[in-house]
Design a protein around this motif. Structure first.
Motif, PDB file in Angstrom:
ATOM      1  N   ARG A   7       0.814  -1.209   0.000  1.00 16.52           N
ATOM      2  CA  ARG A   7       0.000   0.000   0.000  1.00 16.52           C
ATOM      3  C   ARG A   7       0.849   1.261   0.000  1.00 16.52           C
ATOM      4  O   ARG A   7       0.431   2.290  -0.484  1.00 16.52           O
ATOM      5  CB  ARG A   7      -0.906   0.017   1.217  1.00 16.52           C
ATOM      6  CG  ARG A   7      -1.965  -1.030   1.161  1.00 16.52           C
ATOM      7  CD  ARG A   7      -2.959  -0.836   2.268  1.00 16.52           C
ATOM      8  NE  ARG A   7      -3.577  -2.113   2.530  1.00 16.52           N
ATOM      9  CZ  ARG A   7      -3.983  -2.508   3.710  1.00 16.52           C
ATOM     10  NH1 ARG A   7      -3.857  -1.728   4.747  1.00 16.52           N
ATOM     11  NH2 ARG A   7      -4.537  -3.680   3.865  1.00 16.52           N
ATOM     12  N   ALA A   8       2.035   1.183   0.590  1.00 20.13           N
ATOM     13  CA  ALA A   8       2.905   2.358   0.669  1.00 20.13           C
ATOM     14  C   ALA A   8       4.355   1.904   0.753  1.00 20.13           C
ATOM     15  O   ALA A   8       4.644   0.825   1.260  1.00 20.13           O
ATOM     16  CB  ALA A   8       2.557   3.195   1.897  1.00 20.13           C
ATOM     17  N   HIS A   9       5.236   2.722   0.253  1.00 18.04           N
ATOM     18  CA  HIS A   9       6.672   2.489   0.345  1.00 18.04           C
ATOM     19  C   HIS A   9       7.291   3.731   0.969  1.00 18.04           C
ATOM     20  O   HIS A   9       6.866   4.844   0.690  1.00 18.04           O
ATOM     21  CB  HIS A   9       7.303   2.319  -1.046  1.00 18.04           C
ATOM     22  CG  HIS A   9       6.785   1.152  -1.802  1.00 18.04           C
ATOM     23  ND1 HIS A   9       5.647   1.201  -2.569  1.00 18.04           N
ATOM     24  CD2 HIS A   9       7.242  -0.110  -1.897  1.00 18.04           C
ATOM     25  CE1 HIS A   9       5.439   0.024  -3.119  1.00 18.04           C
ATOM     26  NE2 HIS A   9       6.394  -0.791  -2.730  1.00 18.04           N
ATOM     27  N   PHE A  24       6.153   0.074  10.802  1.00 15.18           N
ATOM     28  CA  PHE A  24       6.153  -0.671   9.550  1.00 15.18           C
ATOM     29  C   PHE A  24       5.921  -2.160   9.764  1.00 15.18           C
ATOM     30  O   PHE A  24       6.330  -2.726  10.771  1.00 15.18           O
ATOM     31  CB  PHE A  24       7.489  -0.468   8.824  1.00 15.18           C
ATOM     32  CG  PHE A  24       7.766   0.974   8.528  1.00 15.18           C
ATOM     33  CD1 PHE A  24       7.146   1.601   7.469  1.00 15.18           C
ATOM     34  CD2 PHE A  24       8.641   1.700   9.316  1.00 15.18           C
ATOM     35  CE1 PHE A  24       7.385   2.936   7.197  1.00 15.18           C
ATOM     36  CE2 PHE A  24       8.884   3.040   9.055  1.00 15.18           C
ATOM     37  CZ  PHE A  24       8.254   3.658   7.991  1.00 15.18           C
ATOM     38  N   HIS A  25       5.293  -2.791   8.783  1.00 19.11           N
ATOM     39  CA  HIS A  25       5.139  -4.241   8.764  1.00 19.11           C
ATOM     40  C   HIS A  25       6.466  -4.890   8.399  1.00 19.11           C
ATOM     41  O   HIS A  25       6.810  -5.934   8.923  1.00 19.11           O
ATOM     42  CB  HIS A  25       4.081  -4.684   7.741  1.00 19.11           C
ATOM     43  CG  HIS A  25       2.703  -4.235   8.081  1.00 19.11           C
ATOM     44  ND1 HIS A  25       1.919  -4.883   8.998  1.00 19.11           N
ATOM     45  CD2 HIS A  25       1.971  -3.189   7.639  1.00 19.11           C
ATOM     46  CE1 HIS A  25       0.759  -4.265   9.102  1.00 19.11           C
ATOM     47  NE2 HIS A  25       0.767  -3.235   8.289  1.00 19.11           N
ATOM     48  N   TRP A  26       7.182  -4.284   7.464  1.00 15.34           N
ATOM     49  CA  TRP A  26       8.472  -4.786   6.988  1.00 15.34           C
ATOM     50  C   TRP A  26       9.464  -3.640   6.913  1.00 15.34           C
ATOM     51  O   TRP A  26       9.113  -2.523   6.525  1.00 15.34           O
ATOM     52  CB  TRP A  26       8.358  -5.321   5.572  1.00 15.34           C
ATOM     53  CG  TRP A  26       7.747  -6.653   5.366  1.00 15.34           C
ATOM     54  CD1 TRP A  26       7.143  -7.458   6.292  1.00 15.34           C
ATOM     55  CD2 TRP A  26       7.673  -7.344   4.124  1.00 15.34           C
ATOM     56  NE1 TRP A  26       6.701  -8.607   5.686  1.00 15.34           N
ATOM     57  CE2 TRP A  26       7.010  -8.558   4.357  1.00 15.34           C
ATOM     58  CE3 TRP A  26       8.095  -7.060   2.840  1.00 15.34           C
ATOM     59  CZ2 TRP A  26       6.767  -9.479   3.357  1.00 15.34           C
ATOM     60  CZ3 TRP A  26       7.846  -7.976   1.839  1.00 15.34           C
ATOM     61  CH2 TRP A  26       7.191  -9.174   2.101  1.00 15.34           C
ATOM     62  N   LEU A  55       9.247  -1.020  13.883  1.00 21.33           N
ATOM     63  CA  LEU A  55       8.384  -2.097  13.415  1.00 21.33           C
ATOM     64  C   LEU A  55       7.114  -2.192  14.250  1.00 21.33           C
ATOM     65  O   LEU A  55       7.122  -1.938  15.451  1.00 21.33           O
ATOM     66  CB  LEU A  55       9.117  -3.441  13.503  1.00 21.33           C
ATOM     67  CG  LEU A  55      10.202  -3.691  12.478  1.00 21.33           C
ATOM     68  CD1 LEU A  55      11.055  -4.886  12.899  1.00 21.33           C
ATOM     69  CD2 LEU A  55       9.611  -3.898  11.098  1.00 21.33           C
ATOM     70  N   ARG A  56       6.030  -2.605  13.609  1.00 15.38           N
ATOM     71  CA  ARG A  56       4.812  -2.938  14.335  1.00 15.38           C
ATOM     72  C   ARG A  56       5.056  -4.225  15.114  1.00 15.38           C
ATOM     73  O   ARG A  56       5.969  -4.979  14.793  1.00 15.38           O
ATOM     74  CB  ARG A  56       3.662  -3.189  13.357  1.00 15.38           C
ATOM     75  CG  ARG A  56       3.218  -1.975  12.621  1.00 15.38           C
ATOM     76  CD  ARG A  56       2.162  -2.376  11.605  1.00 15.38           C
ATOM     77  NE  ARG A  56       1.730  -1.201  10.879  1.00 15.38           N
ATOM     78  CZ  ARG A  56       0.505  -0.688  10.973  1.00 15.38           C
ATOM     79  NH1 ARG A  56      -0.399  -1.272  11.726  1.00 15.38           N
ATOM     80  NH2 ARG A  56       0.185   0.384  10.296  1.00 15.38           N
ATOM     81  N   SER A  57       4.233  -4.496  16.075  1.00 17.96           N
ATOM     82  CA  SER A  57       4.308  -5.764  16.794  1.00 17.96           C
ATOM     83  C   SER A  57       4.167  -6.900  15.780  1.00 17.96           C
ATOM     84  O   SER A  57       3.256  -6.903  14.963  1.00 17.96           O
ATOM     85  CB  SER A  57       3.167  -5.817  17.812  1.00 17.96           C
ATOM     86  OG  SER A  57       3.188  -7.028  18.502  1.00 17.96           O
ATOM     87  N   LYS A 100       9.876  -8.647  15.196  1.00 22.66           N
ATOM     88  CA  LYS A 100       9.672  -7.959  16.472  1.00 22.66           C
ATOM     89  C   LYS A 100       8.715  -8.779  17.320  1.00 22.66           C
ATOM     90  O   LYS A 100       7.686  -9.245  16.838  1.00 22.66           O
ATOM     91  CB  LYS A 100       9.086  -6.562  16.254  1.00 22.66           C
ATOM     92  CG  LYS A 100       8.896  -5.807  17.558  1.00 22.66           C
ATOM     93  CD  LYS A 100       8.386  -4.419  17.339  1.00 22.66           C
ATOM     94  CE  LYS A 100       8.185  -3.704  18.664  1.00 22.66           C
ATOM     95  NZ  LYS A 100       7.690  -2.343  18.446  1.00 22.66           N
ATOM     96  N   ARG A 101       9.077  -8.959  18.575  1.00 20.79           N
ATOM     97  CA  ARG A 101       8.226  -9.719  19.489  1.00 20.79           C
ATOM     98  C   ARG A 101       6.828  -9.110  19.527  1.00 20.79           C
ATOM     99  O   ARG A 101       6.680  -7.895  19.588  1.00 20.79           O
ATOM    100  CB  ARG A 101       8.794  -9.699  20.900  1.00 20.79           C
ATOM    101  CG  ARG A 101      10.070 -10.469  21.039  1.00 20.79           C
ATOM    102  CD  ARG A 101      10.512 -10.524  22.506  1.00 20.79           C
ATOM    103  NE  ARG A 101      11.843 -11.061  22.602  1.00 20.79           N
ATOM    104  CZ  ARG A 101      12.140 -12.352  22.512  1.00 20.79           C
ATOM    105  NH1 ARG A 101      11.181 -13.223  22.326  1.00 20.79           N
ATOM    106  NH2 ARG A 101      13.378 -12.765  22.592  1.00 20.79           N
TER     107      ARG A 101
END
Length: 141
Positions: A7-9, A24-26, A55-57, A100-101
């Motif tokens: 969706r976005a970079h 971020f997801h990645w 990073l997001r969880s 990420k935990r």
């Protein structure tokens, strides 16, 4: 362009120019590990130390480095990162990943297993995309 379904970079030289949000997801990076002819891991160390904050969880960090770089140890030293693994190693370059935990939550083992299957399925796709990016810029990844 490289990840058509994203969706976005966000393209950045490190994290300094980015606002505190979004998470971020990645995070995907091929950071420099040389200053001239000398090995220099400063940029890589900074990326590894700060990645969990960005990073997001459950988000994933993917890094491409030359195989001699001790990235596995750097990632393993980060308390908020887990599931450190090598996705690909051709003898010259390695693709590393860490997650990420997850924060708190419940959801039990069923949810954890569904997430594990999803991650395992995404690794070959990412490796293929990283390889295609290297082909486009004329490099070996």
């Amino acid at each position: 362009r490289n990840v058509a379904d994203a969706r976005a970079h966000v393209l950045s030289d490190g994290f300094a120019a980015l606002p505190r949000r979004p998470r971020f997801h990645w995070i995907v990076s091929n950071p420099p590990v040389h200053n001239g002819l000398q090995s220099d891991f400063r940029v890589l160390r900074l990326l590894v130390r700060r990645a969990a904050r960005r990073l997001r969880s459950g988000g994933e960090l993917f890094i491409v480095v030359q195989t001699y770089v001790p990235l596995g140890a750097m990632l393993a030293d980060q308390p908020k990162l887990e599931d450190v693994r090598t996705l690909s190693d051709d003898g010259r370059f390695s693709v590393w990943a860490a997650r990420k935990r997850a924060q708190g939550g419940g959801g039990g083992e069923k949810k954890a297993m569904a997430g594990k299957r999803k991650r395992e399925g995404s690794c070959p796709v990412l490796c293929e995309r990283v390889s295609r990016m290297g082909d486009r810029i004329g490099g070996d990844v």
